[in-house]
Enzyme design. Structure first.
Site, PDB file in Angstrom:
ATOM      1  N   ILE A 111      -6.420  -6.228  14.854  1.00 52.60           N
ATOM      2  CA  ILE A 111      -7.767  -5.677  14.942  1.00 52.60           C
ATOM      3  C   ILE A 111      -8.791  -6.641  14.348  1.00 52.60           C
ATOM      4  O   ILE A 111      -8.503  -7.375  13.415  1.00 52.60           O
ATOM      5  CB  ILE A 111      -7.867  -4.283  14.285  1.00 52.60           C
ATOM      6  CG1 ILE A 111      -7.604  -4.352  12.786  1.00 52.60           C
ATOM      7  CG2 ILE A 111      -6.904  -3.310  14.956  1.00 52.60           C
ATOM      8  CD1 ILE A 111      -7.878  -3.048  12.070  1.00 52.60           C
ATOM      9  N   CYS A 112      -9.972  -6.636  14.905  1.00 52.01           N
ATOM     10  CA  CYS A 112     -11.060  -7.516  14.464  1.00 52.01           C
ATOM     11  C   CYS A 112     -11.785  -6.854  13.297  1.00 52.01           C
ATOM     12  O   CYS A 112     -12.366  -5.787  13.442  1.00 52.01           O
ATOM     13  CB  CYS A 112     -12.027  -7.752  15.623  1.00 52.01           C
ATOM     14  SG  CYS A 112     -13.436  -8.761  15.160  1.00 52.01           S
ATOM     15  N   LEU A 113     -11.736  -7.519  12.147  1.00 51.27           N
ATOM     16  CA  LEU A 113     -12.398  -6.995  10.956  1.00 51.27           C
ATOM     17  C   LEU A 113     -13.374  -7.998  10.358  1.00 51.27           C
ATOM     18  O   LEU A 113     -13.863  -7.803   9.256  1.00 51.27           O
ATOM     19  CB  LEU A 113     -11.350  -6.632   9.896  1.00 51.27           C
ATOM     20  CG  LEU A 113     -10.387  -5.515  10.248  1.00 51.27           C
ATOM     21  CD1 LEU A 113      -9.325  -5.372   9.176  1.00 51.27           C
ATOM     22  CD2 LEU A 113     -11.134  -4.205  10.420  1.00 51.27           C
TER      23      LEU A 113
END
Length: 162
Positions: free
Chosen positions: A114-116
């Site tokens: 996931i892009c954080l």
């Protein structure tokens, strides 16, 4: 940050030991702190009827895996979750992956990570080494799922498991 997130964050103990898997006995101490924080987070979530993940690790605490779930319109959507502890941990946050969602959203890297980067990583950097895995879930994965999962459902890209 909404009140529920603030409340759950306050219930998670902060870590004290700055250690990675390559730090021997210090890593064992850090791992104890991580487990205490995860247990506190899970218990708080259950007490508030917001239970949404379960986690376990390999013996060395370097590979983590489990399940996370999200309820949308009274239907449960469940996903495998996994991540490795980076060698530069806790300076570098773990890259949390939901492999079965790989390629279904632009807010994800190859392998379902996931892009954080925009919101979570600066927060993590300001709070190293106090933040740990439980904080990554509360401030990273949880908000990511709250935004992305309903969108994926509405687009018909994910279905509940039978």
């Amino acid at each position: 940050m909404d009140d529920a997130t603030k409340s759950s964050l306050k219930a998670i103990p902060l870590c004290k030991t700055k250690a990675s898997p390559r730090d021997g006995d210090l890593w064992i101490e850090r791992l104890k702190e991580e487990y205490e924080a995860i247990i506190a987070a899970v218990q708080n979530n259950k007490d508030c009827d917001r239970d949404w993940f379960q986690l376990e690790s390999n013996e060395r605490g370097t590979k983590w895996f489990g399940k996370c779930w999200y309820f949308h319109n009274m239907v449960k959507y469940e996903f495998d979750v996994e991540f490795d502890i980076p060698i530069t941990y806790p300076v570098t946050a773990p890259e949390i992956a939901l492999p079965e969602l790989d390629g279904k959203t632009a807010k994800m890297y190859r392998g379902g990570k996931i892009c954080l980067s925009e919101h979570f990583k600066p927060l993590w950097a300001r709070n190293t080494p106090k933040f740990g895995i439980a904080h990554a879930f509360a401030l990273g994965l949880g908000p990511w799922m709250a935004v992305e999962i309903p969108d994926l459902i509405e687009k018909g890209l994910i279905q509940p498991k039978a």
